[in-house]
Design a protein around this motif. Sequence first.
Motif, short mmCIF file in Angstrom:
data_model
loop_
_atom_site.label_atom_id
_atom_site.label_comp_id
_atom_site.label_asym_id
_atom_site.label_seq_id
_atom_site.Cartn_x
_atom_site.Cartn_y
_atom_site.Cartn_z
N LYS A 19 29.88 -24.12 -43.98
CA LYS A 19 30.69 -25.26 -44.36
C LYS A 19 32.04 -25.05 -43.69
O LYS A 19 32.75 -24.10 -44.01
CB LYS A 19 30.84 -25.37 -45.87
CG LYS A 19 31.48 -26.63 -46.32
CD LYS A 19 31.39 -26.77 -47.83
CE LYS A 19 31.78 -28.16 -48.25
NZ LYS A 19 31.58 -28.34 -49.69
N VAL A 20 32.35 -25.90 -42.73
CA VAL A 20 33.56 -25.76 -41.93
C VAL A 20 34.53 -26.88 -42.32
O VAL A 20 34.20 -28.05 -42.22
CB VAL A 20 33.22 -25.87 -40.42
CG1 VAL A 20 34.46 -25.69 -39.57
CG2 VAL A 20 32.14 -24.86 -40.04
N MET A 21 35.72 -26.49 -42.78
CA MET A 21 36.72 -27.48 -43.17
C MET A 21 37.84 -27.49 -42.14
O MET A 21 38.37 -26.43 -41.79
CB MET A 21 37.25 -27.17 -44.56
CG MET A 21 36.20 -27.48 -45.62
SD MET A 21 36.61 -26.85 -47.21
CE MET A 21 35.72 -25.32 -47.17
N GLY A 22 38.14 -28.68 -41.66
CA GLY A 22 39.17 -28.79 -40.64
C GLY A 22 39.86 -30.14 -40.68
O GLY A 22 39.53 -31.00 -41.51
N LEU A 23 40.82 -30.31 -39.78
CA LEU A 23 41.55 -31.56 -39.70
C LEU A 23 40.60 -32.70 -39.36
O LEU A 23 39.64 -32.52 -38.62
CB LEU A 23 42.64 -31.46 -38.63
CG LEU A 23 43.72 -30.41 -38.86
CD1 LEU A 23 44.69 -30.38 -37.69
CD2 LEU A 23 44.45 -30.64 -40.17
N ALA A 24 40.88 -33.87 -39.91
CA ALA A 24 40.02 -35.05 -39.71
C ALA A 24 40.26 -35.62 -38.32
O ALA A 24 40.91 -36.64 -38.15
CB ALA A 24 40.30 -36.08 -40.79
N GLN A 25 39.74 -34.93 -37.32
CA GLN A 25 39.85 -35.40 -35.93
C GLN A 25 38.45 -35.57 -35.37
O GLN A 25 37.54 -34.82 -35.73
CB GLN A 25 40.65 -34.39 -35.11
CG GLN A 25 42.09 -34.26 -35.57
CD GLN A 25 42.89 -33.29 -34.73
OE1 GLN A 25 42.42 -32.72 -33.75
NE2 GLN A 25 44.14 -33.10 -35.12
N PRO A 26 38.27 -36.56 -34.49
CA PRO A 26 36.93 -36.87 -33.98
C PRO A 26 36.23 -35.68 -33.32
O PRO A 26 35.01 -35.56 -33.37
CB PRO A 26 37.16 -37.98 -32.96
CG PRO A 26 38.55 -38.44 -33.14
CD PRO A 26 39.30 -37.42 -33.92
N GLU A 27 37.01 -34.77 -32.71
CA GLU A 27 36.40 -33.65 -31.98
C GLU A 27 35.94 -32.51 -32.88
O GLU A 27 35.30 -31.57 -32.40
CB GLU A 27 37.33 -33.14 -30.89
CG GLU A 27 38.64 -32.58 -31.39
CD GLU A 27 39.77 -33.60 -31.50
OE1 GLU A 27 40.92 -33.16 -31.58
OE2 GLU A 27 39.51 -34.81 -31.54
N TYR A 56 41.31 -34.28 -44.09
CA TYR A 56 40.41 -33.20 -43.68
C TYR A 56 38.96 -33.67 -43.74
O TYR A 56 38.63 -34.59 -44.47
CB TYR A 56 40.58 -31.97 -44.60
CG TYR A 56 41.96 -31.39 -44.54
CD1 TYR A 56 42.30 -30.48 -43.55
CD2 TYR A 56 42.92 -31.77 -45.46
CE1 TYR A 56 43.58 -29.96 -43.47
CE2 TYR A 56 44.21 -31.26 -45.39
CZ TYR A 56 44.53 -30.36 -44.40
OH TYR A 56 45.79 -29.85 -44.32
N HIS A 57 38.13 -32.99 -42.97
CA HIS A 57 36.69 -33.23 -43.02
C HIS A 57 35.99 -31.91 -43.30
O HIS A 57 36.42 -30.85 -42.83
CB HIS A 57 36.16 -33.80 -41.71
CG HIS A 57 36.44 -35.24 -41.53
ND1 HIS A 57 36.23 -35.90 -40.34
CD2 HIS A 57 36.92 -36.18 -42.37
CE1 HIS A 57 36.55 -37.17 -40.46
NE2 HIS A 57 36.98 -37.36 -41.69
N SER A 58 34.89 -31.99 -44.02
CA SER A 58 34.03 -30.84 -44.26
C SER A 58 32.76 -31.08 -43.46
O SER A 58 32.12 -32.12 -43.59
CB SER A 58 33.71 -30.75 -45.75
OG SER A 58 32.66 -29.85 -45.96
N VAL A 59 32.42 -30.11 -42.60
CA VAL A 59 31.24 -30.22 -41.76
C VAL A 59 30.25 -29.14 -42.20
O VAL A 59 30.55 -27.95 -42.13
CB VAL A 59 31.58 -30.02 -40.26
CG1 VAL A 59 30.33 -30.13 -39.40
CG2 VAL A 59 32.64 -31.01 -39.82
N SER A 60 29.09 -29.55 -42.69
CA SER A 60 28.04 -28.60 -43.08
C SER A 60 26.98 -28.58 -41.99
O SER A 60 26.48 -29.63 -41.58
CB SER A 60 27.41 -29.01 -44.41
OG SER A 60 28.36 -28.95 -45.44
N ILE A 61 26.66 -27.37 -41.54
CA ILE A 61 25.66 -27.22 -40.47
C ILE A 61 24.78 -26.02 -40.81
O ILE A 61 25.27 -24.96 -41.19
CB ILE A 61 26.35 -27.07 -39.09
CG1 ILE A 61 25.31 -27.14 -37.97
CG2 ILE A 61 27.22 -25.85 -39.00
CD1 ILE A 61 25.93 -27.40 -36.59
N THR A 62 23.47 -26.22 -40.72
CA THR A 62 22.51 -25.18 -41.08
C THR A 62 21.81 -24.66 -39.83
O THR A 62 21.37 -25.44 -38.98
CB THR A 62 21.46 -25.75 -42.07
OG1 THR A 62 22.15 -26.23 -43.22
CG2 THR A 62 20.47 -24.68 -42.48
N ILE A 63 21.75 -23.34 -39.73
CA ILE A 63 21.09 -22.69 -38.60
C ILE A 63 19.96 -21.80 -39.12
O ILE A 63 19.87 -21.55 -40.33
CB ILE A 63 22.07 -21.81 -37.78
CG1 ILE A 63 22.53 -20.61 -38.62
CG2 ILE A 63 23.25 -22.61 -37.30
CD1 ILE A 63 23.08 -19.47 -37.80
#
Length: 88
Positions: A19-27, A56-63
């Motif tokens: 779970k990656v939290m970062g600034l709400a930017q398109p990139e 901010y946006h939270s990006v969840s990514i599963t590997i």
Amino acid sequence: MQQTKLKELLEFPCSFTYKVMGLAQPELVEQVVAVVQRHAPGDYHPQVKPSSKGNYHSVSITIIATDIELVETLYQELSDIDIVRMVL
């Protein structure tokens, strides 16, 4: 250390979600996926959730993690992205 506990708790290969939290930017999503692709190539469909104020946006990514070194490397490289504030 945290890595030791993770190593004891996980049986590889396994599904592992960041779970990656970062600034709400398109990139943000593109940068997170690019880091993951370098170490664990695959077809990823991250989930993105905005914060209540939208800053901010939270990006969840599963590997599929193959070893503890991969897990630790991705934690470090995801944390190194300029617009990322926290990786869980």
